[in-house]
Design a protein around this motif. Structure first.
Motif, mmCIF file in Angstrom:
data_model
loop_
_atom_site.group_PDB
_atom_site.id
_atom_site.type_symbol
_atom_site.label_atom_id
_atom_site.label_comp_id
_atom_site.label_asym_id
_atom_site.label_seq_id
_atom_site.Cartn_x
_atom_site.Cartn_y
_atom_site.Cartn_z
ATOM 1 N N ASP A 129 0.699 -1.285 0.061
ATOM 2 C CA ASP A 129 -0.006 -0.057 -0.131
ATOM 3 C C ASP A 129 0.921 1.296 -0.043
ATOM 4 O O ASP A 129 0.450 2.340 -0.682
ATOM 5 C CB ASP A 129 -0.963 0.156 1.330
ATOM 6 C CG ASP A 129 -2.174 -0.859 1.286
ATOM 7 O OD1 ASP A 129 -2.318 -1.369 0.071
ATOM 8 O OD2 ASP A 129 -2.793 -1.155 1.944
ATOM 9 N N ALA A 130 1.870 1.150 0.786
ATOM 10 C CA ALA A 130 2.929 2.445 0.871
ATOM 11 C C ALA A 130 3.446 2.522 -0.646
ATOM 12 O O ALA A 130 3.736 3.843 -1.075
ATOM 13 C CB ALA A 130 4.000 2.210 1.674
ATOM 14 N N VAL A 131 3.645 1.496 -1.080
ATOM 15 C CA VAL A 131 4.397 1.639 -2.694
ATOM 16 C C VAL A 131 3.372 2.512 -3.491
ATOM 17 O O VAL A 131 3.934 3.295 -4.302
ATOM 18 C CB VAL A 131 4.879 0.221 -3.069
ATOM 19 C CG1 VAL A 131 5.166 0.452 -4.686
ATOM 20 C CG2 VAL A 131 6.044 -0.076 -2.500
ATOM 21 N N ASN A 132 2.288 1.815 -3.592
ATOM 22 C CA ASN A 132 1.130 2.585 -4.406
ATOM 23 C C ASN A 132 0.705 3.837 -4.115
ATOM 24 O O ASN A 132 0.349 4.568 -4.927
ATOM 25 C CB ASN A 132 0.141 1.411 -4.603
ATOM 26 C CG ASN A 132 0.286 0.478 -5.415
ATOM 27 O OD1 ASN A 132 0.530 0.540 -6.751
ATOM 28 N ND2 ASN A 132 0.456 -0.964 -4.991
ATOM 29 N N ALA A 133 0.779 4.044 -2.775
ATOM 30 C CA ALA A 133 0.399 5.444 -2.458
ATOM 31 C C ALA A 133 1.641 6.480 -3.067
ATOM 32 O O ALA A 133 1.330 7.416 -3.380
ATOM 33 C CB ALA A 133 0.332 5.780 -1.035
ATOM 34 N N ASP A 134 2.807 6.068 -3.017
ATOM 35 C CA ASP A 134 3.967 6.886 -3.292
ATOM 36 C C ASP A 134 3.704 6.969 -4.870
ATOM 37 O O ASP A 134 3.932 7.884 -5.576
ATOM 38 C CB ASP A 134 5.225 6.260 -3.272
ATOM 39 C CG ASP A 134 6.287 6.844 -3.520
ATOM 40 O OD1 ASP A 134 6.311 8.082 -3.721
ATOM 41 O OD2 ASP A 134 7.446 6.308 -3.873
ATOM 42 N N LEU A 135 3.241 5.924 -5.625
ATOM 43 C CA LEU A 135 3.322 5.827 -7.037
ATOM 44 C C LEU A 135 2.234 6.468 -7.708
ATOM 45 O O LEU A 135 2.324 7.088 -8.947
ATOM 46 C CB LEU A 135 3.310 4.353 -7.655
ATOM 47 C CG LEU A 135 4.458 3.638 -7.374
ATOM 48 C CD1 LEU A 135 4.374 1.916 -7.884
ATOM 49 C CD2 LEU A 135 5.581 4.270 -7.865
ATOM 50 N N HIS A 136 1.054 6.531 -6.844
ATOM 51 C CA HIS A 136 -0.307 6.972 -7.505
ATOM 52 C C HIS A 136 -0.286 8.195 -8.617
ATOM 53 O O HIS A 136 -0.952 8.406 -9.448
ATOM 54 C CB HIS A 136 -1.271 7.091 -6.588
ATOM 55 C CG HIS A 136 -2.595 7.395 -6.900
ATOM 56 N ND1 HIS A 136 -3.326 8.368 -6.918
ATOM 57 C CD2 HIS A 136 -3.329 6.582 -7.706
ATOM 58 C CE1 HIS A 136 -4.442 8.639 -7.561
ATOM 59 N NE2 HIS A 136 -4.568 7.279 -7.731
ATOM 60 N N ALA A 137 0.391 9.320 -8.222
ATOM 61 C CA ALA A 137 0.406 10.646 -8.785
ATOM 62 C C ALA A 137 1.618 10.750 -9.791
ATOM 63 O O ALA A 137 1.726 11.760 -10.565
ATOM 64 C CB ALA A 137 0.472 11.717 -7.698
ATOM 65 N N ARG A 138 2.302 9.775 -9.914
ATOM 66 C CA ARG A 138 3.612 9.801 -10.769
ATOM 67 C C ARG A 138 3.434 9.319 -12.367
ATOM 68 O O ARG A 138 2.349 8.587 -12.566
ATOM 69 C CB ARG A 138 4.659 9.117 -10.359
ATOM 70 C CG ARG A 138 5.191 9.557 -8.727
ATOM 71 C CD ARG A 138 6.480 8.870 -8.259
ATOM 72 N NE ARG A 138 6.634 8.989 -7.041
ATOM 73 C CZ ARG A 138 7.127 10.163 -6.463
ATOM 74 N NH1 ARG A 138 7.452 11.205 -7.270
ATOM 75 N NH2 ARG A 138 7.206 10.212 -5.159
ATOM 76 N N GLN A 139 4.295 9.774 -13.201
ATOM 77 C CA GLN A 139 3.985 9.212 -14.715
ATOM 78 C C GLN A 139 5.322 8.180 -14.952
ATOM 79 O O GLN A 139 6.540 8.457 -14.176
ATOM 80 C CB GLN A 139 4.340 10.424 -15.497
ATOM 81 C CG GLN A 139 3.003 11.288 -15.783
ATOM 82 C CD GLN A 139 3.553 12.381 -16.851
ATOM 83 O OE1 GLN A 139 4.446 12.838 -16.847
ATOM 84 N NE2 GLN A 139 2.370 12.624 -17.518
ATOM 85 N N ALA A 140 4.953 7.213 -15.670
ATOM 86 C CA ALA A 140 5.838 6.220 -16.096
ATOM 87 C C ALA A 140 6.195 6.499 -17.524
ATOM 88 O O ALA A 140 5.267 6.616 -18.376
ATOM 89 C CB ALA A 140 5.320 4.818 -15.727
#
Length: 541
Positions: A297-308
């Motif tokens: 969950d912590a990983v996805n909270a960090d990733l959520h607003a980012r672009q890949a």
């Protein structure tokens, strides 16, 4: 229509990496069952990989056709079988001692249809002939040598020749046989996998998981290259028939050394790996599983607003999305399969969606682990170097070079745009294009950044205007990284090698962020993930 599923696709609201139950090889030396990505494997490499281990993953990603031709691509426009593969066993098997910190021993694989029956998991091939094995020498007569460190390969462009759809069924049958016999085992719990590649002057770490599929227009997963229909048709037939993602695409994101990257580094530094593999290119590959829901969950909270950014795997990502539409159109969708809106928690978002709404991916923080961007060269068979150089003199300054080494040094020192032409008759440097001809050739609806890329100038100006050619799979051959390999191919085909400088990472990112795509085969980011360390099947996922 009765029996047709809901064709409405789930729409993700951010970057998400879902855990999955990985499928891994139960062999003594995991390196010997791995391979480079499918589009970096030459004909000779296929045979070398098959000879390296009877269960090498190349049997799945580039299955042998009934005629015995490995690496035979699917014809353009063939979309393979849409019928679901017979269900594979979803029962978890105990991972092997070498890849499981708890020290369990794998069950001895039994003989199974589609698998080399007599070869033990240790990698020692059986003395008896094995079903479907190729001879040691490839059909071309070239010796079957193992891939060498840093060796460039000539990309076999899918869609260039006919292939039997049966080869995709063969990959499906082999996959099922290996699962049934214990050659492949399934991890007990869904996980995100920390993946490290380490070698001399190389360290890259990232996360392998199921990336939620997004339309590029959403700005969540950004492609930067155009794609061709032939490779998409080939990979779609393979994924649809096997009902599996057999190798991850490679994504980059600016993680600002956030929570996800901090966890990746902590896991790599403090926890025992599931897998350690030393490949012939000099790299050591290690894999760890993150199964704790709070950490995920912590990983996805960090990733959520980012672009890949898609660094490698444009055709596979495009295939993921075609397969997603295909499956939604032909299958009943599970209840609650729509990905919730932005108010949902990462855990609840992971609960939504079917297996085709995600694709296997490696996600790397490019700030913590800057990528290595290499050039991709071209070869024009049948265009003799003297003719190519003579035509170029009407639009470029053409300077003779003593040899390829001198020419590459001159190319590296030259201002952009510049190209190096090489062939049996010599080497020539192209610089200082005629500004009027160049301006007329470049499309007015493209950005100045896009029009300044060397691959854009090659596809829009040099090929069509100077040489009267189109940049397609039949006319232009692709050679990754190695200018000497490109020169050899040019000599063999009576043609011209066009050698390029690598694009700048900032240019690629800026073009992608602006919604544009660079021409095909413009970039080669590395190090690329090794295929075969962890697979994903839809039935198990």
């Amino acid at each position: 229509m009765p029996g047709m599923g809901n064709s409405e696709l789930p729409i993700p609201d951010g970057l998400e990496l879902r855990p999955f139950r990985g499928v891994r090889f139960a062999v003594d030396d995991p390196a010997k069952v791995t391979s480079p990505p499918y589009d970096l494997i030459s004909d000779g490499d296929v045979h070398a990989l098959l000879d390296s281990h009877p269960y090498n993953v190349v049997r799945l990603i580039l299955p042998i056709s009934p005629s015995g031709d490995a690496n035979q691509p699917a014809p353009a426009g063939h979309f393979g079988e849409s019928t679901p593969a017979p269900g594979t066993s979803a029962n978890p098997r105990t991972p092997p001692a070498h890849s499981q910190p708890h020290g369990h021993s794998p069950a001895k694989p039994a003989s199974a249809p589609g698998a080399p029956a007599a070869a033990p998991p240790s990698g020692r091939p059986a003395a008896a002939p094995q079903p479907g094995r190729l001879a040691a020498a490839p059909p071309s007569g070239r010796p079957a040598t193992a891939p060498q460190p840093g060796r460039a390969t000539v990309t076999p462009e899918a869609g260039s020749s006919e292939a039997s759809p049966a080869r995709y069924g063969q990959a499906r049958d082999t996959l099922q046989a290996w699962l049934a016999s214990g050659v492949l085992v399934v991890d007990d719990r869904p996980a995100l996998y920390v993946y490290e590649q380490r070698g001399e002057h190389v360290v890259q770490r990232g996360l392998i998981g199921d990336v939620c599929l997004a339309d590029p227009a959403q700005g969540i997963v950004l492609p930067h290259e155009d794609v061709m229909p032939g490779p998409i048709a080939d990979r779609l037939a393979l994924m649809s028939t096997t009902q599996a993602n057999l190798e991850p695409i490679f994504l980059l994101y600016d993680g600002a050394t956030g929570t996800a990257t901090t966890l990746v580094d902590e896991v790599a530094a403090t926890r025992p790996p599931l897998v350690t593999a030393h490949t012939e290119d000099g790299l050591t590959h290690r894999l760890w599983a993150i199964t704790d829901e709070a950490e995920i969950d912590a990983v996805n909270a960090d990733l959520h607003a980012r672009q890949a950014l898609i660094a490698d795997g444009h055709h596979r990502y495009a295939t993921y999305r075609v397969l997603q539409r295909q499956e939604h159109a032909t299958r009943p969708q599970p209840a609650g399969s729509q990905v919730p809106s932005s108010g949902a928690s990462p855990l609840s978002r992971r609960a939504g969606g079917g297996p085709w709404d995600f694709g296997l991916a490696l996600l790397v923080d490019s700030r913590a682990y800057p990528p290595d961007l290499k050039a991709i060269h071209r070869v024009i068979p049948g265009l003799p170097l003297p003719e190519a150089a003579a035509r170029a003199k009407g639009a470029w300054r053409v300077q003779d070079q003593e040899d390829l080494a001198e020419g590459m040094a001159a190319l590296d020192a030259a201002d952009n745009p510049a190209f190096l032409l090489a062939g049996a008759e010599g080497v020539h440097l192209l610089t200082h294009p005629d500004p009027v001809q160049l301006a007329l050739a470049m499309p007015a609806d493209r950005s100045d950044r896009w029009n300044s890329l060397n691959t854009s100038i090659l596809t829009q100006f040099v090929l069509p205007k100077v040489w009267g050619l189109q940049d397609d799979e039949k006319t232009v051959r692709i050679v990754h990284h190695d200018p000497y390999a490109a020169l050899r191919l040019a000599v063999e085909t009576g043609g011209t090698a066009v050698l390029l400088k690598p694009l700048a990472v900032d240019d690629v990112l800026a073009v992608a962020a602006g919604g544009e795509r660079v021409p095909r085969k413009s970039t080669s980011f590395g190090p690329k993930p090794r295929t075969g360390l962890v697979l994903r099947t839809f039935a198990i996922d």
